[in-house]
Scaffold this active site. Structure first.
Site, short mmCIF file in Angstrom:
data_model
loop_
_atom_site.label_atom_id
_atom_site.label_comp_id
_atom_site.label_asym_id
_atom_site.label_seq_id
_atom_site.Cartn_x
_atom_site.Cartn_y
_atom_site.Cartn_z
N ASN A 94 0.86 -1.18 0.00
CA ASN A 94 0.00 0.00 0.00
C ASN A 94 0.89 1.24 0.00
O ASN A 94 1.36 1.69 1.05
CB ASN A 94 -0.92 -0.01 1.21
N GLU A 95 1.15 1.74 -1.18
CA GLU A 95 2.06 2.86 -1.35
C GLU A 95 1.39 4.18 -0.96
O GLU A 95 0.17 4.23 -0.75
CB GLU A 95 2.52 2.93 -2.81
#
Length: 645
Positions: free
Chosen positions: A177-178
């Site tokens: 989850n950037e």
């Protein structure tokens, strides 16, 4: 902080609060525990998971685990395997869901998380194959969306995750989850941040080989877990951890979302905790026990914060920044300033081997014996000149018997293109040599998943040997004083290395016993992205434990250098060796002999500069820091910290 947050169940055998260092502070928004070592912490985490598995077995329920990959959880998995094999821990009731997988990615690829999980855990325990769930990196683009929906629904069918294990990336990502990921996001495909790909480049032997996309569980899925434990080791994670633990919740740092989860613990080693307020500046949090090291740290911090030399700090400066208690102990700023200034000044020496026939009371090294036997341990074949090239040169110039010991061959850091070039030249010189023809053929037909042949590894190792000898000759070290240890833990042919064994330790012990050194220099730079520096340092520490009682070891001092990845801070430095502009150039030229590592380093880490540039910049910065503290101005400084064994 309530005790229930530390444990999943009230009957936990071991709590993080009991095992690690925990203090509740007004700055911290996520419960975290600091351990002296990642190994100690990993065992505690593994025990919590084991306790949960056993509790679920007693209730005749499945234990649903969310699992992570990467270097952080490896020791946790090793301990779980040990508990299974030696203490009978069964995984028969365990259902696992992995956080993520690269996309596209074949399961047989050694860089796949499918491969990783089976190698480190699943192949060694009695988990049922049908209970293993890992995002499928081979699913077609047309089916990808539905696969993610099905993955999410399968997690929900088990009532969510009982326990989620996490790591953290330098972008603050959890899973993949950037930055920009939504609070309520579910399992989905995602484009990887450039920094994430840079950090993975070493495993893939270059950033060009790192996939640009991945499949990941979402923030919402992770937050629905009943218990979350995030692991973080090493000082390269310290900055992002401070932001995640003490900063505001923001999508730019997805880990901050965990501040809203009421049963999360961040488990850190001492290096990863260095930027937390209670560690970096404890006087801002609570009253302190002011030992000499903390006093120096505080005075240097205050000098840098106020942009004043140490000798110009005032009582008001100390009182305004939470250090009135320190002044109460020391009397006045004037007295404290002089004391700390002298302490720093006495670390500076142009005689790293000690200055002969001089009073050494206030010098970092002994004056006797005047000519010392010295071993410089270099993890890779260029760390010696990169990290302490100026000091190396000074030791040789001043007549000490200097030995260099290259602990590993460094062969995986030689690109296939570089090795092919050497093989083709050698084959041209000796057309009848079948060995080089075989190497040429191997490289021309090599696929991404192929491990280098023994011949290819040997050639790459020889390239680095020849570069090392060229550099040591340039500095003035006789060839017979250059030792190539080729520690076996390294010689796997892949980025993943083996564990230290008695064979590695014996090789280290044999060399030390042979030379009986008065000084040992070793790399204390633990931000190395593929961990070799840490293992090499451990090999030295283990060897010192074996040899500690030998009489000659009473005369042996150990100095730790940094510089390849980061540098000692001024308050940590116990020997500072200044370099003239000419020495800076000579150090640069010594680094240039390592031609295979120039103009395209395979293991760049999080710093895009070439090693010679970053080394010069760091040495120059250390000198600037000393100057700003009010000390003499130098072109560059190499720094060392003494290790007591």
């Amino acid at each position: 902080m309530i005790q229930e947050q530390v444990n999943y169940q009230e009957n936990e055998k071991i709590t993080f609060k009991e095992a690690g260092k925990f203090e509740d502070t007004r700055y911290e928004k996520i419960h975290n525990v600091i351990f002296n070592s990642s190994l100690e912490a990993s065992k505690i985490v593994a025990q919590e998971i084991a306790n949960l598995i056993q509790l679920k077995q007693e209730l005749n329920e499945p234990c649903v685990l969310g699992l992570a990959t990467g270097s952080s959880p490896i020791k946790v998995y090793e301990e779980l395997v040990r508990l299974h094999k030696e203490e009978g821990l069964s995984f028969a009731n365990v259902v696992t869901f992995n956080l993520d997988e690269y996309y596209p990615m074949d399961k047989s690829n050694i860089q796949s998380y499918f491969y990783f999980m089976h190698e480190h855990l699943f192949n060694h325990v009695d988990i049922k194959p049908e209970n293993i769930n890992i995002p499928d990196g081979t699913v077609s683009a047309n089916e990808l969306r539905q696969f993610c929906v099905d993955y999410e629904m399968k997690i929900k069918s088990y009532g969510g995750l009982d326990f989620q294990l996490l790591g953290i990336g330098r972008t603050g990502h959890i899973g993949f989850n950037e930055p920009g990921s939504h609070l309520n996001s579910g399992t989905r495909s995602i484009t990887l941040d450039h920094i994430t790909r840079v950090d993975a480049a070493s495993a893939f032997l270059g950033i060009d080989n790192v996939p640009r996309k991945a499949i990941t569980m979402g923030i919402g899925t992770i937050k629905n877990a009943k218990r979350i434990v995030l692991l973080a080791w090493g000082n390269n994670k310290a900055e992002i951890l401070q932001k995640a633990i003490e900063g505001e919740i923001t999508s730019n740092i997805p880990a901050t979302y965990l501040q809203e989860h009421n049963n999360t613990t961040f488990v850190l080693d001492s290096e990863a905790s260095l930027e937390l307020t209670r560690v970096k500046t404890p006087w801002l949090v609570t009253s302190c026990v002011w030992d000499e090291e903390l006093k120096l740290k505080a005075v240097v911090w205050l000098s840098e914060l106020t942009n004043k030399p140490i000798l110009k700090l005032t009582d008001k400066d100390y009182n305004d920044h939470g250090m009135s208690g320190l002044l109460t102990e020391e009397g006045t700023a004037y007295d404290l300033n002089i004391k700390m200034f002298n302490k720093l000044q006495q670390t500076i020496t142009g005689w790293p081997g000690g200055k002969p026939n001089e009073d050494d009371k206030y010098r970092p090294e002994r004056s006797t014996p005047a000519k010392k036997r010295v071993i410089i341990f270099s993890p890779h074949p260029d760390d010696d000149v990169i990290s302490m090239g100026g000091t190396f040169d000074r030791l040789v110039e001043q007549g000490h018997e200097v030995h260099v010991a290259y602990q590993t061959s460094g062969n995986i850091a030689v690109s296939d293109e570089e090795a092919l070039k050497f093989a083709e030249v050698a084959s041209t010189i000796n057309p009848n040599a079948s060995e080089f023809k075989n190497i040429i053929e191997f490289f021309k037909n090599k696929s991404k998943n192929d491990i280098d042949s023994v011949e290819a590894r040997k050639l790459k190792g020889l390239i680095r040997r020849s570069e090392s000898v060229a550099a040591t000759r340039y500095v003035g070290v006789p060839d017979e004083n250059v030792h190539f240890l080729d520690l076996p833990f390294y010689e796997t042919g892949t980025v993943k290395k083996g564990n230290l064994t008695e064979v590695d330790i014996k090789i280290m012990c044999d060399l030390i016993e042979e030379i009986k050194p008065h000084q040992i220099y070793a790399a204390g730079d633990l931000a190395d992205p593929h961990g070799t520096h840490k293992v090499c340092l451990d090999s030295l520490f283990d060897a010192l434990k074996v040899l500690k009682k030998e009489p000659y070891m009473n005369d042996c001092w150990v100095w730790l250098y940094r510089g390849a990845w980061h540098e000692w801070e001024p308050y940590q430095i116990e020997m500072a060796v200044p370099m003239s502009p000419d020495q800076v150039l000579k150090k640069r030229h010594a680094i240039f002999f390592h031609q295979s590592q120039k103009d395209g380093v395979m293991f760049q880490g999080d710093d895009s500069r070439e090693f010679w540039v970053r080394a010069e910049d760091r040495n120059r910065l250390t000198a600037t820091k000393f100057n700003n503290l009010g000390l003499a101005e130098y072109a560059a400084i190499e720094a060392f910290k003494r290790y007591f064994f």
